[in-house]
Design an enzyme around this catalytic site. Structure first.
Site, PDB file in Angstrom:
ATOM      1  N   LYS A  72      30.168  34.563  44.151  1.00  0.00           N
ATOM      2  CA  LYS A  72      28.706  34.461  43.968  1.00  0.00           C
ATOM      3  C   LYS A  72      28.020  34.294  45.320  1.00  0.00           C
ATOM      4  O   LYS A  72      27.013  34.934  45.594  1.00  0.00           O
ATOM      5  CB  LYS A  72      28.341  33.270  43.056  1.00  0.00           C
ATOM      6  CG  LYS A  72      28.722  33.368  41.595  1.00  0.00           C
ATOM      7  CD  LYS A  72      28.109  34.510  40.846  1.00  0.00           C
ATOM      8  CE  LYS A  72      28.918  35.733  40.948  1.00  0.00           C
ATOM      9  NZ  LYS A  72      29.230  36.510  39.807  1.00  0.00           N
ATOM     10  N   HIS A 121      48.563  27.058  54.507  1.00  0.00           N
ATOM     11  CA  HIS A 121      49.392  28.188  54.941  1.00  0.00           C
ATOM     12  C   HIS A 121      48.594  29.209  55.742  1.00  0.00           C
ATOM     13  O   HIS A 121      49.031  30.350  55.881  1.00  0.00           O
ATOM     14  CB  HIS A 121      50.063  28.839  53.730  1.00  0.00           C
ATOM     15  CG  HIS A 121      51.026  27.930  53.035  1.00  0.00           C
ATOM     16  ND1 HIS A 121      52.225  27.546  53.600  1.00  0.00           N
ATOM     17  CD2 HIS A 121      50.950  27.271  51.849  1.00  0.00           C
ATOM     18  CE1 HIS A 121      52.857  26.724  52.775  1.00  0.00           C
ATOM     19  NE2 HIS A 121      52.097  26.533  51.702  1.00  0.00           N
ATOM     20  N   LYS A 162      25.595  47.104  39.492  1.00  0.00           N
ATOM     21  CA  LYS A 162      26.224  46.288  38.454  1.00  0.00           C
ATOM     22  C   LYS A 162      27.414  46.992  37.803  1.00  0.00           C
ATOM     23  O   LYS A 162      28.423  46.362  37.529  1.00  0.00           O
ATOM     24  CB  LYS A 162      25.198  45.896  37.392  1.00  0.00           C
ATOM     25  CG  LYS A 162      25.761  44.847  36.446  1.00  0.00           C
ATOM     26  CD  LYS A 162      24.690  44.052  35.800  1.00  0.00           C
ATOM     27  CE  LYS A 162      25.266  42.945  34.939  1.00  0.00           C
ATOM     28  NZ  LYS A 162      25.858  41.851  35.751  1.00  0.00           N
ATOM     29  N   GLU A 210      28.213  37.654  47.284  1.00  0.00           N
ATOM     30  CA  GLU A 210      27.389  38.727  46.723  1.00  0.00           C
ATOM     31  C   GLU A 210      25.915  38.566  47.037  1.00  0.00           C
ATOM     32  O   GLU A 210      25.252  39.532  47.390  1.00  0.00           O
ATOM     33  CB  GLU A 210      27.505  38.713  45.184  1.00  0.00           C
ATOM     34  CG  GLU A 210      28.684  39.404  44.615  1.00  0.00           C
ATOM     35  CD  GLU A 210      28.608  39.402  43.098  1.00  0.00           C
ATOM     36  OE1 GLU A 210      28.639  38.321  42.487  1.00  0.00           O
ATOM     37  OE2 GLU A 210      28.505  40.493  42.520  1.00  0.00           O
ATOM     38  N   TRP A 235      22.834  54.862  43.191  1.00  0.00           N
ATOM     39  CA  TRP A 235      23.762  54.131  44.045  1.00  0.00           C
ATOM     40  C   TRP A 235      24.593  55.212  44.709  1.00  0.00           C
ATOM     41  O   TRP A 235      25.393  55.889  44.061  1.00  0.00           O
ATOM     42  CB  TRP A 235      24.638  53.206  43.218  1.00  0.00           C
ATOM     43  CG  TRP A 235      25.527  52.303  44.026  1.00  0.00           C
ATOM     44  CD1 TRP A 235      25.191  51.090  44.554  1.00  0.00           C
ATOM     45  CD2 TRP A 235      26.895  52.531  44.381  1.00  0.00           C
ATOM     46  NE1 TRP A 235      26.270  50.555  45.221  1.00  0.00           N
ATOM     47  CE2 TRP A 235      27.330  51.414  45.136  1.00  0.00           C
ATOM     48  CE3 TRP A 235      27.799  53.559  44.147  1.00  0.00           C
ATOM     49  CZ2 TRP A 235      28.614  51.298  45.641  1.00  0.00           C
ATOM     50  CZ3 TRP A 235      29.086  53.452  44.669  1.00  0.00           C
ATOM     51  CH2 TRP A 235      29.482  52.331  45.397  1.00  0.00           C
ATOM     52  N   ARG A 249      21.543  49.165  38.083  1.00  0.00           N
ATOM     53  CA  ARG A 249      22.689  50.071  38.162  1.00  0.00           C
ATOM     54  C   ARG A 249      22.821  50.721  39.539  1.00  0.00           C
ATOM     55  O   ARG A 249      23.848  51.341  39.843  1.00  0.00           O
ATOM     56  CB  ARG A 249      22.564  51.167  37.099  1.00  0.00           C
ATOM     57  CG  ARG A 249      22.457  50.647  35.691  1.00  0.00           C
ATOM     58  CD  ARG A 249      22.322  51.788  34.728  1.00  0.00           C
ATOM     59  NE  ARG A 249      23.515  52.606  34.728  1.00  0.00           N
ATOM     60  CZ  ARG A 249      24.583  52.387  33.970  1.00  0.00           C
ATOM     61  NH1 ARG A 249      24.582  51.387  33.130  1.00  0.00           N
ATOM     62  NH2 ARG A 249      25.621  53.178  34.041  1.00  0.00           N
ATOM     63  N   GLU A 267      35.389  32.595  41.664  1.00  0.00           N
ATOM     64  CA  GLU A 267      34.103  33.102  41.182  1.00  0.00           C
ATOM     65  C   GLU A 267      32.948  32.468  41.966  1.00  0.00           C
ATOM     66  O   GLU A 267      31.963  33.138  42.292  1.00  0.00           O
ATOM     67  CB  GLU A 267      33.969  32.828  39.674  1.00  0.00           C
ATOM     68  CG  GLU A 267      32.648  33.204  39.047  1.00  0.00           C
ATOM     69  CD  GLU A 267      32.291  34.682  39.133  1.00  0.00           C
ATOM     70  OE1 GLU A 267      33.103  35.488  39.607  1.00  0.00           O
ATOM     71  OE2 GLU A 267      31.162  35.036  38.730  1.00  0.00           O
ATOM     72  N   ASN A 272      24.861  60.847  37.000  1.00  0.00           N
ATOM     73  CA  ASN A 272      25.606  59.639  37.341  1.00  0.00           C
ATOM     74  C   ASN A 272      27.085  60.005  37.286  1.00  0.00           C
ATOM     75  O   ASN A 272      27.537  60.524  36.271  1.00  0.00           O
ATOM     76  CB  ASN A 272      25.292  58.542  36.317  1.00  0.00           C
ATOM     77  CG  ASN A 272      26.181  57.322  36.472  1.00  0.00           C
ATOM     78  OD1 ASN A 272      26.720  57.073  37.552  1.00  0.00           O
ATOM     79  ND2 ASN A 272      26.347  56.568  35.402  1.00  0.00           N
ATOM     80  N   GLY A 273      27.811  59.753  38.369  1.00  0.00           N
ATOM     81  CA  GLY A 273      29.239  60.092  38.389  1.00  0.00           C
ATOM     82  C   GLY A 273      29.560  60.821  39.674  1.00  0.00           C
ATOM     83  O   GLY A 273      28.790  60.792  40.633  1.00  0.00           O
ATOM     84  N   CYS A 275      24.654  54.783  38.661  1.00  0.00           N
ATOM     85  CA  CYS A 275      23.259  55.195  38.757  1.00  0.00           C
ATOM     86  C   CYS A 275      22.626  55.009  37.392  1.00  0.00           C
ATOM     87  O   CYS A 275      23.316  54.904  36.391  1.00  0.00           O
ATOM     88  CB  CYS A 275      23.141  56.656  39.152  1.00  0.00           C
ATOM     89  SG  CYS A 275      23.945  57.035  40.716  1.00  0.00           S
TER      90      CYS A 275
HETATM   91  C1  AGP Z   1      30.209  40.185  39.658  1.00  0.00           C
HETATM   92  O1  AGP Z   1      29.111  39.411  39.962  1.00  0.00           O
HETATM   93  C2  AGP Z   1      30.036  41.631  39.878  1.00  0.00           C
HETATM   94  N1  AGP Z   1      28.947  42.153  39.157  1.00  0.00           N
HETATM   95  C3  AGP Z   1      31.333  42.439  39.763  1.00  0.00           C
HETATM   96  O2  AGP Z   1      32.379  41.782  40.403  1.00  0.00           O
HETATM   97  C4  AGP Z   1      31.765  42.792  38.333  1.00  0.00           C
HETATM   98  O3  AGP Z   1      32.248  41.672  37.668  1.00  0.00           O
HETATM   99  C5  AGP Z   1      32.831  43.893  38.405  1.00  0.00           C
HETATM  100  O4  AGP Z   1      32.282  45.022  39.011  1.00  0.00           O
HETATM  101  C6  AGP Z   1      33.392  44.241  37.056  1.00  0.00           C
HETATM  102  O5  AGP Z   1      32.390  44.708  36.194  1.00  0.00           O
HETATM  103  P1  AGP Z   1      32.646  44.840  34.650  1.00  0.00           P
HETATM  104  O6  AGP Z   1      32.877  43.477  34.110  1.00  0.00           O
HETATM  105  O7  AGP Z   1      31.415  45.488  34.109  1.00  0.00           O
HETATM  106  O8  AGP Z   1      33.881  45.691  34.493  1.00  0.00           O
END
Ligand code: AGP
Length: 608
Positions: A485, A504, A603, A488, A75, A27, A481, A101-102, A2
């Site tokens: 992308k 496999h 994020k 996501e 969040w 966030r 990766e 937040n938490g 958050c």
């Molecule tokens: C990737 O696009 C995401 N934002 C997510 O997978 C991210 O890399 C992951 O949550 C780890 O975050 P960090 O690098 O801040 O630890």
């Protein structure tokens, strides 16, 4: 997960807080809320499910003028996103209000106790108990009451608390979630991160776990939970507010993709010396590095994919076993760890709960811990013996782009530095690596130019039923990766697979509606990869290949090709991912998705 912001000072607090919330929205963006103590001394609270824009609409053009307030963008963890569950949360008297937040892990027990004591709780959240605990403890001094309340909490928190009757004072506290204090001229701030306040001040205090900040317009007094004053230094934020704005791009993600050449240059600044790599951050721990006999990398999401490149290079260049494990698995099933184990924790935010917990566990068992992070002052830097920064600048889009390429580049430099100092990296090899690193920013620029075709390609691929991404060796992390992308931001299913594993099982997914995306850049395993590509083609799948410029063979085999410049194999992950980022971006735009703030995500993942 958050975003929190608080303000006390001479400005009109409402617009300052809304501005801060917009910058923190990455966030979490399920709901947002604001609390102000108005000039007439009333507590004004507005909170709404949805994004900050919804909150702003609800507040109208003339929110009440106020010199103090706090705001939150959420969040959801406990309690679905709704107006009622949105923060701030208030006590029974309506005088005390809290943003958090938490997770308060013992909130059920506390709720029952508070209800039995006559309190009325309105929401389904864990946070609301804090307002009522402060209410019970309040005897005229907000900081004292917060410290008493904090003693009852189990879990993680960054909190800001406001009492209507102390209209210049905010009390903030942190434990395993980020919170900073901003010190301005006659005004002060509290925030989850610097993006929220850098337009007003660059002077910040990064609070440590257990700190309680008593904040007034004149500054902040920091204490521990017992009330004893602790000294914390003031840091200067090294970037300006423009770095956290879109700068003419339609989305932050697109801007951050285009920033990659500059981010790579910045990541390498001061670290390439003639023909060698040197990370000064390692100087204090060089003695311990000499005894290392195993390397464990830990990370989550995109950072985990970057760490696969690091693991391969530590193993190859140091000649010791090295592997990468997702932090959420590592922490509950750790390998044997001792003083000869080097643990490298990779995290853009420096806040990811699983990565922090895994690092702490490794440190407690005697490992040497190095963190690789983009965030100065973040929690991971306190869990590690040395911190190596990405120097990539702020990344706002939820989907990581420039921090992935700088993570890979930084891990390459880290592995090279350690191997160099242990005498295990031949000079000629290091010289070749440094030359390739120096070419990288310009090549990244070219990769972006060459990927201009992805916009038109997205028209033809945006309605695919799903995607299969494959790669081998250093192409494998790029495939993983690239698939992440797409998932996501376009909400299309995509599998990232080691190309050799295709036959496999997952090959059964391929048909005319499920294209195969093959990372087929020049490498020692190129021919093997081509065989896997042909297996897909034989199943009627369209093939989209990422290939090295000048590869004439691939044009005959693939339906479409995304070209990248040639580089050393360990650096090929960086260039190969660039067209895949742009491909995912354009597919998501075509599908009308919220590119910068995709559904269900945040994020920074500060919960387990
Ligand atoms: C990737 O696009 C995401 N934002 C997510 O997978 C991210 O890399 C992951 O949550 C780890 O975050 P960090 O690098 O801040 O630890």
């Amino acid at each position: 997960m958050c975003g929190i912001v608080g303000y006390t000072g001479p400005r009109d607090a409402g617009p300052v807080l809304l501005d801060g919330l917009r910058r923190l929205e990455y966030r979490g963006y399920d709901s947002a809320g604001i609390a102000l103590v108005t000039e007439s001394g009333d507590l004004f609270v507005e909170k709404r499910a949805g994004k900050v824009a919804v909150l702003q609409d609800a507040m109208g053009d003339h929110p009440p003028r106020a010199g103090i307030g706090l705001g939150h963008t959420r969040w959801a963890t406990h309690g679905r996103p709704s107006d009622l569950n949105a923060h701030p949360h208030s006590d029974c008297t309506g005088r005390i209000t809290v943003v958090h937040n938490g997770i308060v892990e013992n909130f059920r027990e506390l709720r029952d106790e508070l209800k039995a004591g006559g309190h009325t709780l309105q929401s389904e959240t864990d946070t609301e108990v804090v307002a009522h605990l402060v209410e019970d403890a309040y005897a005229g001094d907000l900081a004292d009451a917060v410290r008493v309340a904090l003693a009852r909490l189990e879990g993680a928190y960054a909190l800001v608390v406001l009492h209507r009757d102390e209209p210049e004072r905010l009390v903030g506290a942190r434990l395993n979630a980020p919170l900073i204090v901003g010190i301005g001229a006659g005004e002060s701030f509290l925030a989850s991160d610097a993006a929220a306040i850098v337009a007003y001040t660059k002077q910040v205090i990064f609070l440590a776990d257990g700190d309680v900040a008593d904040v007034t317009p004149g500054g902040a007094v920091i204490t521990d939970l017992s009330g004893a004053v602790v000294e914390r230094k003031i840091d200067i934020i090294p970037w300006s507010v423009e770095a956290a704005e879109k700068g003419g791009y339609e989305h932050f993600m697109l801007k951050e993709i285009h920033e990659q050449p500059a981010a790579l240059t910045s990541a390498m600044t001061g670290r390439l010396r003639h023909d060698s790599v040197c990370l000064e951050e390692l100087d204090p721990i060089r003695d311990r590095l000499t005894g290392i006999d195993r390397v464990e990398l830990i990370a989550c999401g995109t950072a985990y994919y970057a760490s696969l490149v690091g693991a391969a290079l530590f193993q190859e260049w140091l000649g010791v076993p090295a592997r990468s494990t997702v932090a959420s698995e590592f922490r509950y099933s750790p390998p044997p760890i001792n003083a000869r184990t080097l643990v490298v924790a990779v995290t853009q935010s420096g806040e990811t709960a699983d990565t922090i917990a895994a690092s702490r566990l490794a440190g407690d068992r005697g490992a040497l811990v190095i963190s690789v992070t983009n965030t100065v002052g973040s929690a991971i830097t306190r869990e590690s013996h040395a911190a190596v920064f990405l120097q990539a600048g702020p990344e706002v889009a939820v989907a990581a782009t420039k921090t992935f390429v700088t993570q890979v580049a930084t891990l390459v430099m880290l592995a090279a530095d350690v191997a160099h100092h242990l005498g295990r990296l031949p000079a000629a090899k290091e010289q070749e690596l440094v030359a390739a690193l120096r070419r990288l920013p310009e090549q990244a620029e070219r990769a972006i130019e060459l990927a201009a075709t992805t916009e038109e390609m997205a028209d033809r691929y945006a309605e695919a039923a799903g995607f299969m991404y494959i790669g081998r060796s250093f192409g494998y992390p790029a495939a993983l990766e690239g698939a992440l992308k797409i998932k996501e931001i376009s909400y299309l299913h995509a599998e990232g697979y080691a190309a050799g594993e295709l036959k496999h099982g997952p090959i059964s997914l391929l048909d005319a509606d499920v294209p195969l995306v093959a990372v087929a850049t020049r490498s020692a395993v190129y021919e093997k990869l081509i065989s896997n590509l042909m297996e897909g083609k034989a199943r009627d799948a369209r093939v989209l290949a990422v290939a090295t410029e000048g590869d004439t063979q691939i044009e005959q085999l693939a339906t479409d090709v995304l070209w990248v410049p040639d580089t050393l194999e360990p650096l090929s992950t960086i260039l190969a991912v660039i067209p895949l980022q742009l491909f995912a971006y354009h597919v998501a735009v075509k599908r009308g998705r919220d590119v910068d703030q995709p559904r269900n995500l945040a994020k920074s993942v500060t919960v387990e």
